[in-house]
Design an enzyme around this catalytic site. Structure first.
Site, PDB file in Angstrom:
ATOM      1  N   GLN A   1     136.974 -46.422  63.886  1.00  0.00           N
ATOM      2  CA  GLN A   1     136.909 -47.775  63.331  1.00  0.00           C
ATOM      3  C   GLN A   1     138.222 -48.238  62.689  1.00  0.00           C
ATOM      4  O   GLN A   1     138.269 -49.305  62.093  1.00  0.00           O
ATOM      5  CB  GLN A   1     135.737 -47.922  62.360  1.00  0.00           C
ATOM      6  CG  GLN A   1     135.870 -47.183  61.063  1.00  0.00           C
ATOM      7  CD  GLN A   1     134.564 -47.220  60.284  1.00  0.00           C
ATOM      8  OE1 GLN A   1     133.567 -46.606  60.661  1.00  0.00           O
ATOM      9  NE2 GLN A   1     134.552 -47.947  59.176  1.00  0.00           N
TER      10      GLN A   1
ATOM     11  N   HIS B   1     128.568 -47.526  46.151  1.00  0.00           N
ATOM     12  CA  HIS B   1     127.824 -46.508  46.904  1.00  0.00           C
ATOM     13  C   HIS B   1     126.616 -46.030  46.086  1.00  0.00           C
ATOM     14  O   HIS B   1     125.534 -45.799  46.637  1.00  0.00           O
ATOM     15  CB  HIS B   1     128.719 -45.306  47.218  1.00  0.00           C
ATOM     16  CG  HIS B   1     129.921 -45.622  48.052  1.00  0.00           C
ATOM     17  ND1 HIS B   1     131.202 -45.582  47.551  1.00  0.00           N
ATOM     18  CD2 HIS B   1     130.047 -45.975  49.354  1.00  0.00           C
ATOM     19  CE1 HIS B   1     132.069 -45.886  48.508  1.00  0.00           C
ATOM     20  NE2 HIS B   1     131.389 -46.132  49.616  1.00  0.00           N
TER      21      HIS B   1
ATOM     22  N   VAL C   1     128.051 -54.659  44.452  1.00  0.00           N
ATOM     23  CA  VAL C   1     128.330 -54.261  43.067  1.00  0.00           C
ATOM     24  C   VAL C   1     129.779 -54.661  42.755  1.00  0.00           C
ATOM     25  O   VAL C   1     130.686 -54.402  43.555  1.00  0.00           O
ATOM     26  CB  VAL C   1     128.132 -52.744  42.871  1.00  0.00           C
ATOM     27  CG1 VAL C   1     128.480 -52.333  41.447  1.00  0.00           C
ATOM     28  CG2 VAL C   1     126.696 -52.357  43.210  1.00  0.00           C
TER      29      VAL C   1
END
Ligand code: AMP
Length: 279
Positions: A60, A37, A173
């Site tokens: 979701q 993030h 990442v």
């Protein structure tokens, strides 16, 4: 950092910023923030005022999925965002989506790859992102390439309905072993977390095979599948597709993408790698 809890407040704030001539960068998240993030937020700050949202979106999550247990850490996230110098945090205190909401659906993309294993997931994602885009109306919005199918779907939705919002992709990442960072990695015990690094190693080995001349998607995906099974992963899918996810490839080409979802000790992991020829 300003913290806002109501959708009306974020709309008002956003108007003020626009009046003052600011560009708005938007980073939607579900919280329990990590360096993945942070990469999005650091990139976003280069483009304008960074508005981060933290919302665990019930729409979701499928039945039997981890909505109730999804890691939540508002206090930790606030500290993390303050250190990053994010400008505004939008953290709705009540649900801002409802089962009765008008849904946004991409029938083709919702029903391939992860969509086949998580029915309703992507319509939940597109619906909340559309709601947030409408409220915040950013100039830029940032999405991680770890969730590649999500990125492509949002990019397409923006092309159709929000042509003024530029969707900016941010590379995945990883930890030092190569495992893509994810809030859900917390579900893995230490041993499994180390073992999970083999997932990306195997995808990287397949990319190397492509780079050394193998183009048969059947052979490349079979190699990947066998290696994953040998390493104790349960496979949802292994696919090679063009980079827009329009079709599955028979003969892999430079720039295609290998995508996979697996389960390790019941924890679902997704990852992908571009197939690149480097002569
Ligand atoms: P999430 O909080 O998991 O919904 O993720 C919010 C955003 O962060 C999405 O655009 C993700 O693709 C992105 N993201 C999550 N993990 C990573 C990572 N390891 N590297 C880059 N972006 C990530």
């Amino acid at each position: 950092m300003k913290i806002v809890n109501k959708i009306e407040e974020i709309k008002a704030l956003n108007k003020e910023l626009k009046k003052a001539g600011e560009k708005i960068s938007f980073i939607p998240t579900m919280g329990k923030l990590h360096e993945g993030h942070a990469a999005l937020i650091k990139e976003a700050l280069k483009y304008g005022k960074a508005i981060v949202s933290i919302y665990v979106n019930p729409l979701q999550f499928g039945k039997g999925e981890d909505y109730d247990t999804y890691p939540r850490d508002n206090d930790g996230d606030i500290k993390f965002l303050e250190e990053l110098k994010a400008d505004i945090l939008f953290i709705p205190l009540e649900n801002i989506t409802a089962e009765t909401a008008t849904f946004v659906v991409n029938p083709y993309l919702s029903n391939i790859l992860c969509g086949l294993f998580r029915p309703g997931h992507f319509q939940g994602v597109l619906t909340i992102i559309m709601k947030l885009f409408s409220a915040i109306n950013p100039s830029f919005a940032f999405f991680g390439l770890k969730d590649y199918q999500q990125y492509i779907m949002i990019k397409k939705m923006a092309e159709d309905y929000y042509p003024d919002i530029k969707i900016v992709p941010v590379p995945t990442v990883r930890d030092t072993g190569g495992l893509a960072l994810s809030s859900r990695n917390l579900y893995l015990n230490e041993k499994d977390r180390k073992h999970a690094c083999n997932f990306y190693k195997i995808l990287s080995n397949t990319a190397s095979l492509f780079n050394s001349g193998e183009i048969s998607a059947e052979k490349l995906t079979l190699f990947t599948t066998l290696e994953l099974i040998k390493n104790g992963f349960h496979i949802d899918y292994v696919k090679i597709m063009d980079k827009e996810l329009a079709y599955e490839k028979k003969a892999a080409e430079n720039g295609d993408i290998l995508l996979s979802a697996v389960r390790l000790s019941g924890v679902r992991l997704i990852d992908n790698i571009f197939l690149v020829r480097t002569e």
